[in-house]
Design an enzyme around this catalytic site. Sequence first.
Site, PDB file in Angstrom:
ATOM      1  N   LEU A  73     -11.792   5.658   8.333  1.00  0.00           N
ATOM      2  CA  LEU A  73     -12.060   4.970   9.594  1.00  0.00           C
ATOM      3  C   LEU A  73     -13.485   4.441   9.700  1.00  0.00           C
ATOM      4  O   LEU A  73     -13.785   3.641  10.591  1.00  0.00           O
ATOM      5  CB  LEU A  73     -11.751   5.889  10.776  1.00  0.00           C
ATOM      6  CG  LEU A  73     -10.315   6.437  10.817  1.00  0.00           C
ATOM      7  CD1 LEU A  73     -10.102   7.261  12.072  1.00  0.00           C
ATOM      8  CD2 LEU A  73      -9.298   5.315  10.735  1.00  0.00           C
TER       9      LEU A  73
ATOM     10  N   ASP B 187       0.862  -1.186   0.000  1.00  0.00           N
ATOM     11  CA  ASP B 187       0.000   0.000   0.000  1.00  0.00           C
ATOM     12  C   ASP B 187       0.894   1.231   0.000  1.00  0.00           C
ATOM     13  O   ASP B 187       1.929   1.228   0.675  1.00  0.00           O
ATOM     14  CB  ASP B 187      -0.926   0.010   1.226  1.00  0.00           C
ATOM     15  CG  ASP B 187      -2.153   0.888   1.020  1.00  0.00           C
ATOM     16  OD1 ASP B 187      -1.981   2.094   0.768  1.00  0.00           O
ATOM     17  OD2 ASP B 187      -3.284   0.367   1.124  1.00  0.00           O
TER      18      ASP B 187
ATOM     19  N   CYS C 144     -15.619   4.819  -4.466  1.00  0.00           N
ATOM     20  CA  CYS C 144     -16.349   4.905  -3.198  1.00  0.00           C
ATOM     21  C   CYS C 144     -16.454   6.356  -2.734  1.00  0.00           C
ATOM     22  O   CYS C 144     -17.398   6.718  -2.029  1.00  0.00           O
ATOM     23  CB  CYS C 144     -15.708   4.020  -2.135  1.00  0.00           C
ATOM     24  SG  CYS C 144     -14.059   4.533  -1.609  1.00  0.00           S
TER      25      CYS C 144
ATOM     26  N   LYS D 174      -0.455   3.680   5.754  1.00  0.00           N
ATOM     27  CA  LYS D 174      -1.314   2.554   6.111  1.00  0.00           C
ATOM     28  C   LYS D 174      -0.505   1.300   6.398  1.00  0.00           C
ATOM     29  O   LYS D 174      -0.894   0.495   7.261  1.00  0.00           O
ATOM     30  CB  LYS D 174      -2.325   2.287   4.990  1.00  0.00           C
ATOM     31  CG  LYS D 174      -3.408   3.339   4.884  1.00  0.00           C
ATOM     32  CD  LYS D 174      -4.417   2.976   3.811  1.00  0.00           C
ATOM     33  CE  LYS D 174      -5.507   4.041   3.718  1.00  0.00           C
ATOM     34  NZ  LYS D 174      -6.498   3.725   2.687  1.00  0.00           N
TER      35      LYS D 174
END
Length: 257
Positions: free
Chosen positions: A69, A60, A193, A84
């Site tokens: 979160l 990542d 998203c 991350k």
Amino acid sequence: MFTAEELERYARHIVLREVGGPGQQRLKAAKVLVIGAGGLGAPLLLYLAAAGVGTIGIVDDDAVALSNLQRQVIHRSEDVGILKTESAANAIRRLNPHVEVVSHVARLTPDNAPDLLGPYDIVADGSDNFATRYAVSDACFHAAKPLVTAAVGTFDATLTTLRPHESGPDGRPNPTYRCLFPDAPPPGTVPSCQEAGILGALTGIVGSMMALEVIREITGFGEGLVGRLLMIDTRAMRFETVRYRWDPDNPLNGTRR
């Protein structure tokens, strides 16, 4: 050999007939590469660590944001702004100090994929874009690595396992990712998203199921998802499985390459 602390930690696995001591040993010896420490990677990483997978690699290149979160449960509020990979590694070490964590601060591409995959036995792809999914699946085919891959939408998801470097019981090659999805959708047709939103608990369900499938691949119990696509619709709380086959026209293990 397991220490007394490990025997207690993994006791509920060891008493399972389908896992037992030998299966737990295979988990301890396994090296799993996880692509993405986000919505799918978060529960996936936690459950692989809890299960006692010996080495977990994380790929990542992003940092934790507050908006993560709502679904990326491996990260905490105080982790906002840090990588991350670092946040996830810290969480894994808190959960199970017997797990070795290897951080790869990178975005997987066709160029770096062979080097990233090389040391690992199995790959789990929780990435959020088609370019990475195709790069991972192609690299796993060429490296002869099993791949567990999933994708989520706003309220829906899919999950499958790929072993196209092997043949099925009928002697035909197992299908590739490109047998299932020959081409990526045109840019802009599938909203991200950030644009469409995503149900946080859905990523928890699917990431946990990815962990289950990885554990199954390592220990060998039950029937996996090779040649089968699990589809989840959380609006109707419906789970369906459809079979898909090897396409002789696919560019990886097809006959018309």
